[in-house]
Design an enzyme around this catalytic site. Sequence first.
Site, PDB file in Angstrom:
ATOM      1  N   TYR A 185     -79.564  53.888 -35.423  1.00  0.00           N
ATOM      2  CA  TYR A 185     -79.237  52.715 -34.817  1.00  0.00           C
ATOM      3  C   TYR A 185     -80.337  51.628 -34.607  1.00  0.00           C
ATOM      4  O   TYR A 185     -80.542  50.510 -34.958  1.00  0.00           O
ATOM      5  CB  TYR A 185     -78.351  52.543 -33.757  1.00  0.00           C
ATOM      6  CG  TYR A 185     -77.674  51.509 -33.514  1.00  0.00           C
ATOM      7  CD1 TYR A 185     -76.632  50.805 -34.199  1.00  0.00           C
ATOM      8  CD2 TYR A 185     -78.123  50.488 -32.390  1.00  0.00           C
ATOM      9  CE1 TYR A 185     -76.135  49.311 -34.161  1.00  0.00           C
ATOM     10  CE2 TYR A 185     -77.588  49.249 -32.170  1.00  0.00           C
ATOM     11  CZ  TYR A 185     -76.563  48.875 -33.073  1.00  0.00           C
ATOM     12  OH  TYR A 185     -76.138  47.509 -32.776  1.00  0.00           O
ATOM     13  N   ALA A 186     -81.316  52.363 -33.798  1.00  0.00           N
ATOM     14  CA  ALA A 186     -82.547  51.629 -33.648  1.00  0.00           C
ATOM     15  C   ALA A 186     -83.439  51.120 -34.733  1.00  0.00           C
ATOM     16  O   ALA A 186     -83.963  50.217 -34.763  1.00  0.00           O
ATOM     17  CB  ALA A 186     -83.449  52.305 -32.613  1.00  0.00           C
ATOM     18  N   ASP A 187     -83.323  52.163 -35.642  1.00  0.00           N
ATOM     19  CA  ASP A 187     -83.832  51.924 -36.992  1.00  0.00           C
ATOM     20  C   ASP A 187     -83.461  50.687 -37.762  1.00  0.00           C
ATOM     21  O   ASP A 187     -83.987  49.695 -38.086  1.00  0.00           O
ATOM     22  CB  ASP A 187     -84.343  53.316 -37.981  1.00  0.00           C
ATOM     23  CG  ASP A 187     -84.925  54.323 -37.387  1.00  0.00           C
ATOM     24  OD1 ASP A 187     -86.101  54.639 -37.712  1.00  0.00           O
ATOM     25  OD2 ASP A 187     -84.223  55.030 -36.496  1.00  0.00           O
ATOM     26  N   ALA A 188     -82.260  50.863 -37.900  1.00  0.00           N
ATOM     27  CA  ALA A 188     -81.721  49.736 -38.726  1.00  0.00           C
ATOM     28  C   ALA A 188     -81.729  48.295 -38.091  1.00  0.00           C
ATOM     29  O   ALA A 188     -82.110  47.195 -38.809  1.00  0.00           O
ATOM     30  CB  ALA A 188     -80.122  50.011 -38.790  1.00  0.00           C
ATOM     31  N   GLY A 191     -85.316  47.118 -38.660  1.00  0.00           N
ATOM     32  CA  GLY A 191     -85.412  46.702 -39.760  1.00  0.00           C
ATOM     33  C   GLY A 191     -84.921  45.268 -40.170  1.00  0.00           C
ATOM     34  O   GLY A 191     -85.608  44.544 -40.690  1.00  0.00           O
TER      35      GLY A 191
END
Lengths: 437, 395
Positions: A185-188, A191
Amino acid sequence: MERQALRGLRVIDLSQVFAGPYATKLLGDMGAEVIRVECAARSGRGGVLPRMRPGGVFGSSFPHGDTGERSYNRFAYYNEVNRNKLAITLDLSKPLGVEIFKKLVKISDAVVENFTPRVMENFGLDYPALNKVNPQLIMLSMSGYGGDGPYRDHVAYGEGIEAMVGLSHLAGYPDDGPLRPGVAYADATSGLHATFALLAALRYRRLTGKGQHIDLSMREAVTPLLGEFIMDYAINHRVAKRMGNRHPSMAPHGCYRCRGDDSWVAIAVSCDEEWRSLRNAMGNPPWAGEERFATLGGRLENLEELDRLIEGWTSQYDHRQLMEALQRAGVRVGAVLNVAELVQDPHLGQRGFFEQLTHPEAGTHLYPGVSWKMSATPGSLRLPAPRFGEHNQYVFGELLGMSEGQILKLAEEGITASEPLRWEDFSPLDQGEEDRC
Amino acid sequence: MSDQALSGILVLDLSENISGPYCTKLLADYGAEVIKIERPGGGDIGRSIGPFPQDEPHQERSGLFLLLNTNKKGITLDLERGTHIFKRLVKEADVVVENFAPGAMSDMGLGYQALAEINPSLIMTSISYFGQWGPYRDYRGADIVAQAMGGLMGLTGEAEREPLKLPGSQAEFQGGLNGAVATLCALYFRDQTGQGQHIDISLQEAVASILESAVSIYSYSDLIRGRTGPRNPLQCPSTAMRCRDGWVHVQAGANWDHFATFLHTPQLMEPRLASILRYHYADEVERLIQPWLEGHEVEEIFSSAQEWRIPFAKVLDIDELMEDPQYESRGFFVEIEHPLAGRLPYPGAPFRMSQTPWQVVRPAPLLGEHNDEVYLGRLGLSKEEMARLREGGVI
């Protein structure tokens, strides 16, 4: 030819794993030419695995569970997020690699990287250096904690960031420990913010001719999404607790078991009128008419009992049929879809959300499509994820004008690579940490 | 002009609650002029949703509303009765953002076609739970419904228990983020071609876009990914674990040897556990390192792991978060003064731009605060015309 919103934009992508690649996926879907720069130690696709069937979720990330001849070209994790991109190999720890990289920077609009901040410095490729090569360049640096401060050089993956922003603490069952979201979740989220930043910088450049550097800390990009909890602390000094599926001002609000194995619906009732609609849809059982459930306050107070009674009703029905019936009655309800149901969902199907791509080594498969619909420039999945080093010829030859001989020499001198390192010599997620190639 | 990245862009914001307002907050915080158009009387429904000071509802004091509407100007307008006024604003605008139920704009004669006739280079961004067309178009939604229908809930939680939504309103935020990115893509295209367009954001699709590799894994191997509690099923270990005074997120990073040495657990070097396939023995790996973790404290584990370049993290709650030194060193939380809500710390820039920084020019608008500026100034209405509109309940 289909019109694309970002046609003509060229982006160099050094990013690893997921946050950076998610940002450049959005750019690629909208028509930008995204060139991934990879090396043996860092391809973002994991290293070389022997041919095997590793099993589990990881093993299922390879077609039919089989790592195949070149596992690194068959990895779902990489192939899904890197569609619509090109890939070259280039060793940035060698002077010639750096020299070629700078030539590429000269003819590009943006560089995206998500190393810890010291790595680009060590390559001699930090923003001041790249700005000298191309003053119009936009450089997007994504790191766990940002380009300065006491945690600057700390290593982080998305899951750690979810913990560091309070998301893991607040996720989970009220009677159990912290939990991670089921996805990166943090990555998306980082992004998406990164893509926004890059496009905003491009707009400024169009008006002024000036490039700039974007310093994105994943932790800071995710923090605003916990806004209601942070503002509650700021205003009332109240420290939010885990609530599971419950809501501070809606009741019932939760996930209820339906007929069948692991089958559920989510229901949210935001006012008394919607509560009446739900009661009617349930056929007005006597318990639902009880005084204690008549008001929001009463329902919140007697939530455990209420949830139990509702589940007694929902568990008799199929989750999709229940959704359709309750929606007809005006209730906010959705079936909890697993990935098979999602892929077969008639609504997403009619909207053409999932798209098929044929990859020469992974075969023909379905992927989530473009994240939104645009009337003039819809975008599409036009290219499968690149194989390791697939576009060396195009980039070195066509874009940079190098001769066959020069390109061959790059391979001989180890500036380009023919395959990644063995997986065991590196983590499954090639680190954004190492400055060796 | 152009002291911020999006200066000079005029956005008409008809949206309310979270998804649309987060989209326009990003635009406003980086320099766009956002005119928030609210219903006379109650305004944005977000004004009636907390957190409020002492939990007492007040339309100017919702913490989440204050956060989501920084840097916007606010006017009131009844769209049905003030259609002609809205259309005058559309003539000058670059972007319209709305998150009504699909079809509501067309019913008011303000669908994309109608607005594009007035201004062909207009970008209209419509955010809804299920999108502007398709069988679920008119389904009623909520954040939990979008998390369920987008596939996220089915992947979150314990296998044996009910699926879980993420805390707060994460699907709404994802909708807003996608809306903001798509809007800038459309502006990029418009700047090249002069042509506007309509953007259709579905929260269900926004969520279904971030399922990591769940969809491709299903397509590659027919595996339906389930829920794995706090564990990441693709890596071992990667999970929250208890230590002496709290919880840490445990993750090995690149060097297994370092990990085993750091945790004083040489048993981890057994080939079976040192292998990439160790995820088959996740229980055992966690059991082996638990005693060491229980003998140490969060802060100590975090900082010493980082010295070894092992990517451990602290599992923080909200008060610990706001006191954590990295935010402070970077000045992340920003104090903003609001005439009725007072001075409060807000989350600041989600990213830093070297040339065109994030700025707070004004706090969230009071309901109708900029009516005079917009109606008298920008549209050049007379005081009498404005009085008439006010009496008629249009503004």
